[in-house]
Design an enzyme around this catalytic site. Structure first.
Site, mmCIF file in Angstrom:
data_model
loop_
_atom_site.group_PDB
_atom_site.id
_atom_site.type_symbol
_atom_site.label_atom_id
_atom_site.label_comp_id
_atom_site.label_asym_id
_atom_site.label_seq_id
_atom_site.Cartn_x
_atom_site.Cartn_y
_atom_site.Cartn_z
ATOM 1 N N ASN A 13 -31.640 -20.449 -50.420
ATOM 2 C CA ASN A 13 -31.050 -19.259 -49.807
ATOM 3 C C ASN A 13 -30.794 -18.279 -50.957
ATOM 4 O O ASN A 13 -29.956 -18.543 -51.825
ATOM 5 C CB ASN A 13 -29.744 -19.649 -49.137
ATOM 6 C CG ASN A 13 -29.382 -18.846 -47.910
ATOM 7 O OD1 ASN A 13 -28.307 -19.023 -47.367
ATOM 8 N ND2 ASN A 13 -30.240 -17.970 -47.447
ATOM 9 N N CYS A 74 -21.114 -15.744 -45.463
ATOM 10 C CA CYS A 74 -22.317 -16.473 -45.878
ATOM 11 C C CYS A 74 -21.883 -17.578 -46.825
ATOM 12 O O CYS A 74 -21.372 -17.295 -47.917
ATOM 13 C CB CYS A 74 -23.292 -15.517 -46.554
ATOM 14 S SG CYS A 74 -24.764 -16.327 -47.209
ATOM 15 N N GLY A 75 -22.076 -18.833 -46.425
ATOM 16 C CA GLY A 75 -21.597 -19.956 -47.221
ATOM 17 C C GLY A 75 -22.338 -20.128 -48.528
ATOM 18 O O GLY A 75 -21.735 -20.279 -49.595
ATOM 19 N N ASN A 76 -23.676 -20.117 -48.481
ATOM 20 C CA ASN A 76 -24.438 -20.237 -49.722
ATOM 21 C C ASN A 76 -24.236 -19.014 -50.600
ATOM 22 O O ASN A 76 -24.185 -19.120 -51.828
ATOM 23 C CB ASN A 76 -25.925 -20.433 -49.415
ATOM 24 C CG ASN A 76 -26.232 -21.834 -48.922
ATOM 25 O OD1 ASN A 76 -25.562 -22.796 -49.288
ATOM 26 N ND2 ASN A 76 -27.243 -21.950 -48.076
ATOM 27 N N ARG A 188 -29.753 -14.729 -37.998
ATOM 28 C CA ARG A 188 -29.697 -13.343 -37.551
ATOM 29 C C ARG A 188 -29.493 -12.462 -38.787
ATOM 30 O O ARG A 188 -28.915 -12.893 -39.791
ATOM 31 C CB ARG A 188 -28.552 -13.129 -36.559
ATOM 32 C CG ARG A 188 -27.167 -13.323 -37.151
ATOM 33 C CD ARG A 188 -26.071 -12.894 -36.202
ATOM 34 N NE ARG A 188 -24.773 -12.920 -36.906
ATOM 35 C CZ ARG A 188 -23.651 -12.469 -36.381
ATOM 36 N NH1 ARG A 188 -23.634 -11.971 -35.175
ATOM 37 N NH2 ARG A 188 -22.534 -12.527 -37.085
ATOM 38 N N CYS A 197 -28.867 -22.481 -44.933
ATOM 39 C CA CYS A 197 -27.782 -21.628 -44.438
ATOM 40 C C CYS A 197 -26.480 -22.401 -44.566
ATOM 41 O O CYS A 197 -26.296 -23.426 -43.905
ATOM 42 C CB CYS A 197 -28.028 -21.219 -42.991
ATOM 43 S SG CYS A 197 -26.669 -20.259 -42.262
ATOM 44 N N THR A 199 -23.134 -21.653 -43.871
ATOM 45 C CA THR A 199 -22.268 -21.738 -42.691
ATOM 46 C C THR A 199 -22.965 -22.523 -41.585
ATOM 47 O O THR A 199 -22.315 -23.157 -40.752
ATOM 48 C CB THR A 199 -21.882 -20.338 -42.180
ATOM 49 O OG1 THR A 199 -23.069 -19.560 -41.945
ATOM 50 C CG2 THR A 199 -20.972 -19.620 -43.160
#
Length: 258
Positions: A13, A74-76, A188, A197, A199
């Site tokens: 990511n 955005c987690g990453n 999205r 991803c 999250t």
């Protein structure tokens, strides 16, 4: 204008990052953000992140999707901006920072970043799926033969067909063993499959626990771009102490003009 940018990736990511503590970046220029994220005409990334000063915490994370619009958590990207903050000398091994969904804390150990995510209290049942928000909205659906699954086609169909204009991220998951899951995600804002991803894999872990597929308090996740681990506690019908753990690496540094 010419600006220095950094490229980071977390399990594939990838993000363009700017040190925006002087607030030089034209944040209202969404076309510029989309250009910078464009893989053919710009730098190329799944999203763009600005690191800014904050009055009470170590820094502020401002995140934009590849389409140029400011996005949800955005987690990453959060793990990458923590690694970036350490590179800039803003933090050492621990940090508290603010993102669009509220405060987060994180720790850094080499290239591994452990990011504390928000608590999750509600999981909604959808046809053959679960829906929950882990800082961003996520649809989680169990499938078979994930390797050959048409994620772009089916993800787009669900993203618009069920969730409308605002949409949702769509995660397809297949269990590999008692604590290991393979995950592919349609994001999205990117409007395509991404290699990972943060999250999303967090949502998958909590959803699998909710469905009784996880007995312990963690899951190992195999995303297309690498491996992640999600740890959590569950009490009073709430998922808390949720941590997203994995590598975050600087890929390169450059200059770009606009």
């Amino acid at each position: 204008m010419t600006a220095t940018f950094f490229k980071y990736q977390g399990t594939g990511n990838d993000f363009v990052l700017f040190d925006n503590r002087t607030l030089f970046f034209p944040k209202e220029n969404h076309e510029l953000v989309a250009f910078l994220c464009n893989r053919r005409f710009g730098i190329g990334a799944d999203g763009l992140i600005l690191l800014e000063n904050d009055d009470s915490l170590d820094f502020r994370m401002v995140y934009y999707n590849a389409d140029g619009k400011e996005g949800s958590m955005c987690g990453n990207g959060g793990r990458c901006v923590v690694a970036f903050a350490q590179f800039l000398g803003i933090i050492d091994e621990k940090t508290d920072f603010i993102a669009v969904d509220g405060p987060h804390n994180a720790t850094v150990n080499g290239t591994t970043v452990s990011l504390k995510m928000q608590d999750v209290k509600e999981l909604k049942t959808k046809p053959n799926a679960l829906y929950l928000n882990t800082g961003s909205p996520h649809h989680v659906q169990v499938v078979t033969n994930l390797e050959k699954f048409n994620v772009a086609k089916e993800g787009s169909k669900i993203r618009y067909g069920i969730y409308g204009a605002n949409g949702s991220n769509i995660n397809f998951v297949e269990q590999e063993s008692k604590d290991t899951f393979k995950v592919r995600t349609y994001e999205r804002g990117v409007e395509d499959e991404t290699l990972s991803c943060g999250t999303g894999v967090t949502a998958v872990t909590l959803a699998m626990h909710h469905l009784g597929k996880i007995n312990g308090n963690y899951a190992n996740i195999k995303a297309m771009g690498g491996n992640l681990k999600v740890e959590f506690d569950y009490s009073d019908n709430t998922y808390n102490n949720v941590h997203l753990i994995g590598e975050a690496k600087q890929v390169f540094k450059g200059e770009i003009s606009w």
